[in-house]
Design an enzyme around this catalytic site. Structure first.
Site, short mmCIF file in Angstrom:
data_model
loop_
_atom_site.label_atom_id
_atom_site.label_comp_id
_atom_site.label_asym_id
_atom_site.label_seq_id
_atom_site.Cartn_x
_atom_site.Cartn_y
_atom_site.Cartn_z
N ARG A 193 0.82 -1.22 0.00
CA ARG A 193 0.00 0.00 0.00
C ARG A 193 0.85 1.27 0.00
O ARG A 193 0.52 2.27 0.64
CB ARG A 193 -0.97 0.02 1.19
CG ARG A 193 -1.93 -1.15 1.24
CD ARG A 193 -2.82 -1.25 -0.01
NE ARG A 193 -3.57 -2.50 0.05
CZ ARG A 193 -3.15 -3.66 -0.46
NH1 ARG A 193 -1.97 -3.72 -1.08
NH2 ARG A 193 -3.89 -4.74 -0.38
N SER A 268 -11.35 -0.42 2.48
CA SER A 268 -10.62 -0.80 3.69
C SER A 268 -10.02 0.46 4.33
O SER A 268 -9.16 1.11 3.74
CB SER A 268 -9.51 -1.79 3.36
OG SER A 268 -10.05 -2.99 2.85
N GLU A 369 -5.80 4.09 5.62
CA GLU A 369 -5.41 3.90 4.22
C GLU A 369 -5.77 5.10 3.34
O GLU A 369 -5.03 5.41 2.41
CB GLU A 369 -6.07 2.62 3.68
CG GLU A 369 -5.52 2.16 2.36
CD GLU A 369 -5.93 0.74 2.01
OE1 GLU A 369 -6.32 0.53 0.85
OE2 GLU A 369 -5.87 -0.14 2.88
#
Length: 377
Positions: A193, A268, A369
């Site tokens: 990520r 998410s 995130e």
């Protein structure tokens, strides 16, 4: 906020608006660029966020380049907006210009498996087109909301696959110089990520180039839940894997549907924490569960499941935040959702509650995130 800070912000916004008014005719003269009246609540999958001081919709890569160069030359803050699926934006007036990517061409070369997508292309349209054309390699990334240009910025991934598996290069506008260049994937420092484009504002992704398989088959499946649904690790036909992934995502509220508040989310919300093995052992001792999800993540490090930690810290699916206006999804603890009439402040309060609860229970800090604008956790 103090009276002094409020006054400073008002002066800053007036100054920026004055500068913007001065270059408005130049922006209006750019082909494929147009000012639009829109709020961030209309541009994001969370349906949250205030109003930018202006918004410009760009229908070509050229118009994106020209608009960004002009705004940067006059030091006007801007935010690139694609699918709006990874943004948490403050309420109220936001002193920046939203540059909306509406350039969405997708080119597929069947005999080589080479795919070129403009940054504004809907990501799942890219996946669907490739799978339907008999190409494999991105089927596990089906159903992820957002635009193609966002995928390399945070190295989007799901079900054991990441965009880094197939990314060849990105077409990048380097903001410091105004130059447009092709940047190899190897130069992006892609990791879990992460890329060196994330949070830096150094460049604007204009397009991506991918290399897929021409046999129409998936790579061997690395995610246990998906392999169980399909019976074995494969390879499988990419079309079959796509159908399975979409089914799994829909069951978790992770396929956007405007009629379903369980999908009014940023996907998410927290990344799966990568921690020293000793921290993983501590968490296991706290819960007394040997079956705790825990995966090797480099020397001396393990990756834990953020969703599992949230659940074990006492936050069940559907856990409500302020006034019930926000909640964890009723289908998945990792999605924080707007139930229809929330504010960004409501969402932030819930995010802080969940993050603090996991820290108190396990000593593990969850990292958000999404990209945060004008607000922080």
């Amino acid at each position: 906020m103090s009276c002094i800070q409020t006054t400073f912000n008002e002066v800053l916004e007036k100054s920026l608006n004055h500068i913007l008014d001065g270059i408005r005719p130049q922006i209006e003269a750019i082909d494929d660029a147009a000012f639009v009246a829109v709020t961030f609540a209309e541009l994001t999958t969370l349906h949250l966020g205030g109003t930018p001081m202006a918004a410009v919709r760009c229908r070509s890569q050229h118009s994106v380049v020209e608009v960004v160069r002009l705004l940067d030359a006059h030091q006007i803050p801007l935010l690139i907006v694609g699918g709006g699926s990874n943004l948490v934006i403050a309420d109220g007036e936001i002193p920046l210009v939203a540059v909306i990517l509406d350039c969405d061409d997708i080119s597929v070369t069947l005999d080589t498996g080479r795919v070129v997508a403009e940054a504004g292309a809907v990501w799942d349209d890219v996946v669907r087109l490739c799978v339907d054309a008999g190409l494999g390699g991105i089927e596990c990334l089906s159903g992820i909301p957002g635009s193609a240009g966002a995928t390399p910025v945070q190295n989007v991934g799901a079900y054991g696959a990441e965009i880094s598996d197939v990314l060849v290069s990105v077409t990048l506008l380097e903001r410091a110089t105004g130059a447009v260049m092709e940047v190899p994937a190897a130069d992006l420092e892609l990791a879990y990520r992460y890329s060196n484009l994330k949070f830096t504002g150094r460049g604007v992704v204009l397009g991506i180039t991918l290399q897929l398989h021409t046999d129409g088959m998936s790579a061997p499946l690395r995610f246990g839940e998906l392999a169980r649904v399909l019976g074995h690790e494969g390879p499988h036909p990419a079309v079959q894997v796509r159908e399975a992934v979409l089914g799994l995502r829909a069951g978790k509220g992770m396929v956007y549907n405007e009629a379903d508040h369980d999908t009014w989310s940023a996907g998410s919300f927290f990344t799966n924490p990568i921690v020293p093995e000793s921290v993983g052992d501590h968490v296991r001792s706290v819960v007394g569960d040997e079956s705790m999800p825990c995966f090797a993540a480099g020397e001396g490090m393990v990756k834990l499941s953020a969703a599992w930690l949230i659940d074990r810290a006492g936050f069940a699916k559907g856990h409500q935040g302020p006034g019930g206006r926000v909640s964890l999804s009723t289908k998945h603890t990792l999605a924080l959702t707007n139930r229809g009439n929330a504010t960004t402040d409501d969402l932030v309060a819930l995010a802080r509650e969940v993050r603090g609860g996991v820290m108190d229970a396990f000593g593990v800090l969850l990292e958000p995130e999404p990209v945060w604008v004008g607000v922080s956790i």
